[in-house]
Scaffold this motif. Structure first.
Motif, PDB file in Angstrom:
ATOM      1  N   LYS A  21       0.781  -1.190  -0.107  1.00  0.00           N
ATOM      2  CA  LYS A  21      -0.087  -0.058   0.065  1.00  0.00           C
ATOM      3  C   LYS A  21       0.837   1.187   0.066  1.00  0.00           C
ATOM      4  CE  LYS A  21      -3.494   2.338   2.638  1.00  0.00           C
ATOM      5  NZ  LYS A  21      -4.476   2.147   3.759  1.00  0.00           N
ATOM      6  N   ARG A  24       2.590   1.642  -3.340  1.00  0.00           N
ATOM      7  CA  ARG A  24       1.565   2.072  -4.367  1.00  0.00           C
ATOM      8  C   ARG A  24       1.384   3.621  -4.127  1.00  0.00           C
ATOM      9  NH1 ARG A  24      -2.985  -1.846  -6.319  1.00  0.00           N
ATOM     10  NH2 ARG A  24      -1.880  -3.741  -6.649  1.00  0.00           N
ATOM     11  N   LEU A  63      -6.303   8.577  -2.395  1.00  0.00           N
ATOM     12  CA  LEU A  63      -5.465   7.352  -2.767  1.00  0.00           C
ATOM     13  C   LEU A  63      -5.065   6.793  -1.282  1.00  0.00           C
ATOM     14  CD1 LEU A  63      -4.284   7.045  -6.379  1.00  0.00           C
ATOM     15  CD2 LEU A  63      -6.420   6.248  -5.233  1.00  0.00           C
ATOM     16  N   THR A  66      -6.756   3.905   0.434  1.00  0.00           N
ATOM     17  CA  THR A  66      -7.437   3.093  -0.407  1.00  0.00           C
ATOM     18  C   THR A  66      -6.532   2.340  -1.326  1.00  0.00           C
ATOM     19  OG1 THR A  66      -9.330   4.624  -0.668  1.00  0.00           O
ATOM     20  CG2 THR A  66      -9.296   3.054  -2.166  1.00  0.00           C
ATOM     21  N   TYR A  68      -6.323   0.252  -4.610  1.00  0.00           N
ATOM     22  CA  TYR A  68      -6.890   0.100  -5.968  1.00  0.00           C
ATOM     23  C   TYR A  68      -6.120  -0.945  -6.488  1.00  0.00           C
ATOM     24  CZ  TYR A  68      -9.623   4.317  -5.287  1.00  0.00           C
ATOM     25  OH  TYR A  68     -10.329   5.493  -4.829  1.00  0.00           O
ATOM     26  N   SER A  69      -7.011  -1.677  -7.647  1.00  0.00           N
ATOM     27  CA  SER A  69      -6.358  -2.737  -8.208  1.00  0.00           C
ATOM     28  C   SER A  69      -5.393  -2.117  -9.342  1.00  0.00           C
ATOM     29  CB  SER A  69      -7.180  -3.712  -8.972  1.00  0.00           C
ATOM     30  OG  SER A  69      -7.879  -2.841  -9.918  1.00  0.00           O
ATOM     31  N   GLU A  72      -7.519  -0.380 -11.883  1.00  0.00           N
ATOM     32  CA  GLU A  72      -8.090   0.574 -11.540  1.00  0.00           C
ATOM     33  C   GLU A  72      -7.162   1.855 -11.441  1.00  0.00           C
ATOM     34  OE1 GLU A  72     -11.507  -1.048  -8.559  1.00  0.00           O
ATOM     35  OE2 GLU A  72      -9.522  -1.015  -7.948  1.00  0.00           O
ATOM     36  N   LEU A  73      -6.001   1.574 -10.983  1.00  0.00           N
ATOM     37  CA  LEU A  73      -4.923   2.654 -11.190  1.00  0.00           C
ATOM     38  C   LEU A  73      -4.592   3.030 -12.242  1.00  0.00           C
ATOM     39  CD1 LEU A  73      -2.419   1.514  -8.461  1.00  0.00           C
ATOM     40  CD2 LEU A  73      -3.769   3.452  -8.224  1.00  0.00           C
ATOM     41  N   ILE A  76      -7.289   5.360 -13.391  1.00  0.00           N
ATOM     42  CA  ILE A  76      -7.097   6.669 -12.902  1.00  0.00           C
ATOM     43  C   ILE A  76      -5.972   7.549 -13.448  1.00  0.00           C
ATOM     44  CG2 ILE A  76      -6.492   7.965 -10.762  1.00  0.00           C
ATOM     45  CD1 ILE A  76      -7.937   5.646  -9.362  1.00  0.00           C
ATOM     46  N   GLN A 160     -18.337   1.456 -14.964  1.00  0.00           N
ATOM     47  CA  GLN A 160     -17.529   1.280 -13.686  1.00  0.00           C
ATOM     48  C   GLN A 160     -17.293   2.651 -13.002  1.00  0.00           C
ATOM     49  OE1 GLN A 160     -14.129  -1.169 -14.015  1.00  0.00           O
ATOM     50  NE2 GLN A 160     -13.369  -0.827 -11.824  1.00  0.00           N
ATOM     51  N   ILE A 162     -14.762   4.491 -10.267  1.00  0.00           N
ATOM     52  CA  ILE A 162     -13.323   4.200  -9.361  1.00  0.00           C
ATOM     53  C   ILE A 162     -13.077   5.409  -8.793  1.00  0.00           C
ATOM     54  CG2 ILE A 162     -11.086   3.872  -9.657  1.00  0.00           C
ATOM     55  CD1 ILE A 162     -11.519   2.831 -12.537  1.00  0.00           C
ATOM     56  N   GLY A 163     -13.362   5.190  -7.209  1.00  0.00           N
ATOM     57  CA  GLY A 163     -13.162   6.268  -6.308  1.00  0.00           C
ATOM     58  C   GLY A 163     -14.324   7.529  -6.716  1.00  0.00           C
TER      59      GLY A 163
END
Length: 287
Positions: A21, A24, A63, A66, A68-69, A72-73, A76, A160, A162-163
């Motif tokens: 985490k 990332r 972020l 959170t 994210y996969s 998803e990143l 973004i 979808q 995302i955030g």
């Protein structure tokens, strides 16, 4: 490099997940810093664009808590890149030419120019007699209702979310008048940001495995595109809307038809938006 860093953490213990985490978050911040550096290295932006860039941390603290996969990143990041590219195009005031047939008595105008590595882009500039909050509600939070008031759009569906800022959408466009342009659809990543009193809505084409190309419909591509909403200096209850439109319609179409259709689409959008805002109840301010 980013994906490789994430894969090294896969399958580790809970302690390693927490470390992942952190990695990332550091990587995401690094991406944001690099995108800002690249954007600021271009032409000197006007004041409102500069304000957006200075205060945009891109992926930032949202972020922080959170995870994210990887996919998803990637979405973004793509949305943020679309915003930076679109703002970069808008910030360069050189080379814009009026589309003669689209200069309106009410002050609405469409400009265009050719941008290297992007192609011909169109720029709509209008003033809407409604506050920014009203437009944001209609264009972002009620995005899927656009087909109800804009005849050029058959349907917009959020595939979808995302955030808080990023969505993947599928848009099915209506055929143009006289069937000059047949059915087109678009799959796009979109992001919305607010910096001070300015709202920026940006997007570009993306790939979404659960929405393959449809039979009888040509998959066109947007991007980078951008709408900027800001209060009119002389009258804060009104909104200056600037829309950068960049579309590859695909298929074989003469440039004259493409230019005519895209510039007319922008003028029609402004007219339909005004009618929608005048006829629908004013929403609560959320922008």
């Amino acid at each position: 490099m980013l994906l490789a860093t994430f894969k090294l953490c896969a399958g580790s213990s809970y302690r390693h997940v927490r470390n992942m985490k952190g990695l990332r978050h550091q990587a995401v911040l690094a991406i944001g810093q690099e995108l800002n550096r690249m954007a600021l290295g271009g032409p000197t932006p006007s004041g409102w664009i500069n304000q957006v860039r200075r205060r945009s941390s891109l992926l930032g603290s949202r972020l922080e808590d959170t995870l994210y996969s990887d996919q998803e990143l990637a979405y973004i990041q793509q949305g943020e890149e679309a915003m930076q590219k679109a703002l970069g195009i808008l910030s360069n005031q050189e080379g814009w030419k009026k589309e003669n047939q689209q200069v309106r008595a009410n002050g609405d105008k469409v400009l265009s120019k050719v941008v290297p590595d992007v192609g011909k882009v169109f720029r709509l500039e209008v003033v809407v007699d409604q506050p920014v909050e009203r437009l944001y509600e209609e264009l972002v939070e009620h995005m899927e209702a656009m087909g109800e008031w804009n005849p050029n759009v058959k349907e917009i569906k959020v595939l979808q979310k995302i955030g808080k800022d990023t969505v993947i959408t599928h848009e099915l466009a209506a055929e143009s008048a006289g069937n000059l342009v047949g059915p087109r659809d678009f799959v796009s990543v979109r992001c919305a940001k607010r910096r001070g009193s300015t709202c920026v809505l940006a997007g570009m084409a993306t790939h979404f495995g659960e929405m393959p190309e449809q039979k009888g419909v040509i998959r066109a591509e947007q991007g980078p595109t951008c709408m900027v909403l800001r209060p009119l200096d002389a009258s804060p209850s009104k909104t200056k809307l600037t829309w950068l439109l960049s579309i590859d319609l695909k298929g074989w179409l003469p440039k004259t038809i493409i230019n005519q259709v895209l510039s007319q689409t922008q003028v029609d959008f402004a007219n339909h938006l005004r009618k929608r805002l005048e006829s629908s109840p004013a929403p609560e301010a959320r922008c």
